[in-house]
Write a protein that holds these residues in place. Structure first.
Motif, short mmCIF file in Angstrom:
data_model
loop_
_atom_site.label_atom_id
_atom_site.label_comp_id
_atom_site.label_asym_id
_atom_site.label_seq_id
_atom_site.Cartn_x
_atom_site.Cartn_y
_atom_site.Cartn_z
N PRO A 255 33.76 45.13 28.41
CA PRO A 255 35.11 44.64 28.72
C PRO A 255 35.65 45.23 30.01
O PRO A 255 35.28 46.33 30.43
N ASN A 256 36.52 44.48 30.64
CA ASN A 256 37.31 44.90 31.80
C ASN A 256 36.49 45.06 33.08
O ASN A 256 36.79 44.45 34.10
N ILE A 257 35.46 45.91 33.05
CA ILE A 257 34.74 46.22 34.29
C ILE A 257 33.35 45.59 34.33
O ILE A 257 32.59 45.85 35.27
N GLY A 258 33.01 44.76 33.34
CA GLY A 258 31.69 44.14 33.34
C GLY A 258 31.45 43.26 34.55
O GLY A 258 30.36 43.25 35.13
N PHE A 259 32.49 42.52 34.95
CA PHE A 259 32.37 41.64 36.11
C PHE A 259 32.09 42.45 37.38
O PHE A 259 31.27 42.06 38.22
N VAL A 260 32.76 43.57 37.54
CA VAL A 260 32.57 44.41 38.74
C VAL A 260 31.14 44.95 38.79
O VAL A 260 30.49 44.95 39.84
N ILE A 261 30.63 45.40 37.63
CA ILE A 261 29.26 45.91 37.59
C ILE A 261 28.28 44.79 37.92
O ILE A 261 27.27 45.01 38.61
N GLY A 262 28.56 43.59 37.44
CA GLY A 262 27.62 42.49 37.64
C GLY A 262 27.60 41.93 39.05
O GLY A 262 26.59 41.36 39.48
N VAL A 263 28.69 42.08 39.81
CA VAL A 263 28.76 41.46 41.13
C VAL A 263 28.26 42.39 42.24
O VAL A 263 27.84 41.93 43.30
N ILE A 264 28.29 43.70 42.03
CA ILE A 264 27.93 44.62 43.11
C ILE A 264 26.47 44.47 43.55
O ILE A 264 26.20 44.35 44.76
N PRO A 265 25.46 44.47 42.64
CA PRO A 265 24.07 44.36 43.11
C PRO A 265 23.76 43.07 43.88
O PRO A 265 23.18 43.14 44.97
N ALA A 267 25.81 41.17 45.51
CA ALA A 267 26.55 41.20 46.77
C ALA A 267 25.87 42.12 47.77
O ALA A 267 25.81 41.80 48.97
N ALA A 268 25.33 43.25 47.30
CA ALA A 268 24.63 44.16 48.21
C ALA A 268 23.35 43.51 48.75
O ALA A 268 23.04 43.62 49.95
N ILE A 269 22.60 42.82 47.88
CA ILE A 269 21.38 42.14 48.34
C ILE A 269 21.74 41.01 49.31
O ILE A 269 21.04 40.78 50.31
N ALA A 270 22.84 40.30 49.04
CA ALA A 270 23.28 39.25 49.96
C ALA A 270 23.64 39.81 51.32
O ALA A 270 23.39 39.19 52.36
N LEU A 271 24.24 41.01 51.35
CA LEU A 271 24.57 41.64 52.63
C LEU A 271 23.31 41.96 53.42
O LEU A 271 23.25 41.74 54.63
N LEU A 272 22.28 42.46 52.73
CA LEU A 272 21.02 42.78 53.42
C LEU A 272 20.25 41.53 53.82
O LEU A 272 19.53 41.53 54.82
N GLU A 273 20.40 40.47 53.05
CA GLU A 273 19.63 39.25 53.30
C GLU A 273 20.30 38.37 54.36
O GLU A 273 19.62 37.85 55.25
N GLY A 274 21.61 38.15 54.25
CA GLY A 274 22.27 37.19 55.14
C GLY A 274 23.49 37.70 55.86
O GLY A 274 24.18 36.92 56.51
N GLY A 275 23.80 38.98 55.71
CA GLY A 275 24.93 39.53 56.42
C GLY A 275 26.23 39.43 55.64
O GLY A 275 26.26 38.98 54.49
N PRO A 276 27.34 39.83 56.27
CA PRO A 276 28.64 39.85 55.57
C PRO A 276 29.09 38.49 55.07
O PRO A 276 29.77 38.39 54.05
N LEU A 278 27.30 35.96 53.81
CA LEU A 278 26.67 35.66 52.53
C LEU A 278 27.21 36.57 51.43
O LEU A 278 27.42 36.12 50.29
N MET A 279 27.45 37.82 51.75
CA MET A 279 28.01 38.73 50.75
C MET A 279 29.39 38.26 50.31
O MET A 279 29.71 38.26 49.12
N LEU A 280 30.21 37.86 51.29
CA LEU A 280 31.55 37.37 50.95
C LEU A 280 31.48 36.11 50.09
O LEU A 280 32.27 35.94 49.15
N ALA A 281 30.52 35.23 50.40
CA ALA A 281 30.37 34.01 49.61
C ALA A 281 30.00 34.34 48.17
O ALA A 281 30.52 33.72 47.23
N VAL A 282 29.11 35.30 47.98
CA VAL A 282 28.72 35.71 46.62
C VAL A 282 29.93 36.26 45.87
O VAL A 282 30.16 35.93 44.69
N ILE A 283 30.71 37.10 46.52
CA ILE A 283 31.88 37.69 45.86
C ILE A 283 32.89 36.61 45.47
O ILE A 283 33.45 36.63 44.37
N VAL A 284 33.11 35.65 46.38
CA VAL A 284 34.06 34.57 46.10
C VAL A 284 33.59 33.72 44.92
O VAL A 284 34.36 33.40 44.01
N VAL A 285 32.30 33.36 44.94
CA VAL A 285 31.76 32.53 43.86
C VAL A 285 31.85 33.27 42.52
O VAL A 285 32.30 32.70 41.51
#
Length: 373
Positions: A255-265, A267-276, A278-285
């Motif tokens: 509860p509460n923080i499950g979404f935050v735990i699930g989005v960080i990895p 988003a980090a891979i998207a940053l390494l793969e396609g830059g900021p 792609l990371m922003l797009a993942v976070i928004v989605v």
């Protein structure tokens, strides 16, 4: 005046007209209770490897119990119904274990490919800190601490810690075996005890309904979120879409923080793969999916089955994760439901605390005169 003042002062003397022993015994009782609670918590933490799997088996048994009731209505033999319920619980465990195992394997093979990107990102971070006037020694300390190899190990250990919840499968399977075949007898015994101890039996029934509703709805919406996340990440070109989908399913139970735990990895891979971008797009989605499904639809389906305020839910997550580890985080709400049932709902004198736990005022009950009308 003097006599009246003396009388007034005498009336206020400690213990003169107050019930005898009203202050000190309460303090002693409180201290003894706090000491007993501390010892009990220390004992639970020392046997967390046993308590956690046993409670997991109990929650699984409670969750699949309605299927057993439907099978019994078809006049199916009791042993066959117990066997089918056991097979269903085993199937849930096997599927979850396989999904987590595959996710850990894919994550372990995926992250080493980004060692160079991680190194470059850390170097860019050091340059940015230098431009802000940060001392070079402090920058070197930060850069040296961020080792790509250690980051890979930490990321793998995150999913591995979840997988460790199910490592002692033989113990969980054995406990499930006994619980599945004891369910019918336990139900009959509780029905017999209901006349003598109606409040505790009703409290246990409330726990079963709440835990079943929470686990069923969380699993259903977790699967929906996982499928949507996996498909979206795949078409966005984020590597490891299946891994992040499984992670989204697991974290939906937190509860509460499950979404935050699930989005960080992802988003980090998207940053390494396609830059900021792609990371922003993942976070928004992820944020849109989480807000629509987990914040609007899911709470309406669950309704008032859980009956905990947001603050208490978060504190229960922290407490049970500290006490029982990763399994405590995944089962924080059912564990809190059982605690509430045993300590509050089972005691009529403590039910005044239910509105405080739920964070809202319960609906007004009709007065006797209104009921007679």
């Amino acid at each position: 005046m003097t006599d009246e003042g003396s009388t007034a002062r005498g009336d206020r003397a400690p213990g003169r007209h107050a019930p005898e022993g009203s202050g000190r015994p309460f303090a002693i009782t409180f201290l003894v209770g706090a000491a007993a609670l501390t010892v009990a918590l220390a004992g639970l933490r020392s046997v967390a490897d046993i308590v956690g799997p046993v409670f997991l088996a109990l929650v699984l048994t409670v969750t699949v119990h309605p299927i057993r009731r439907r099978l019994e209505r078809t006049r199916m033999p009791e042993a066959v119904a117990s066997l089918l319920m056991l097979v269903l619980a085993y199937l849930i465990l096997v599927l979850l274990t396989l999904a987590l195992t595959v996710s850990v394997a894919q994550l372990a093979s995926l992250l080493p490919e980004y060692t160079e990107e991680i190194t470059d990102t850390v170097a860019d971070l050091g340059g940015g800190l230098a431009s802000l006037g940060v001392d070079q020694k402090q920058i070197d300390t930060v850069v040296d601490a961020v080792d790509p190899g250690s980051l890979v190990g930490v990321a793998v250990s995150l999913l591995s810690s979840t997988l460790s919840v199910l490592t002692d499968l033989f113990f969980v399977i054995t406990v499930l075996l006994f619980m599945a075949f004891d369910t019918n007898g336990t139900r009959r015994n509780l029905a017999l005890l209901g006349d003598r101890f109606p409040d505790p039996v009703a409290a246990l029934a409330s726990f079963a309904r709440g835990a079943r509703s929470y686990m069923g709805v969380s699993a259903t919406f977790g699967f929906i979120v996982a499928v949507i996340d996996g498909v979206v990440l795949y078409f966005m070109g984020v590597p490891g879409a299946f891994v992040w989908a499984v992670l989204a399913f697991v974290t939906n139970f937190i509860p509460n923080i499950g979404f935050v735990i699930g989005v960080i990895p992802p988003a980090a891979i998207a940053l390494l793969e396609g830059g900021p971008s792609l990371m922003l797009a993942v976070i928004v989605v992820y944020s849109v999916i989480n807000f629509v499904i987990q914040s609007i639809i899911q709470p309406r389906v669950v309704g008032d089955a859980v009956g905990f305020s947001a603050t208490l839910t978060f504190l229960s997550l922290v407490f049970w994760a500290w006490l029982l580890g990763p399994l405590g985080a995944l089962l924080a709400v059912p564990l809190s439901l059982l605690t509430r049932a045993l300590l509050v709902e089972a005691d009529p004198r403590a039910r005044w605390a239910l509105p405080l736990l739920a964070g809202k005022v319960p609906p007004e009950e009709p007065t006797p005169a209104t009921a007679q009308d």
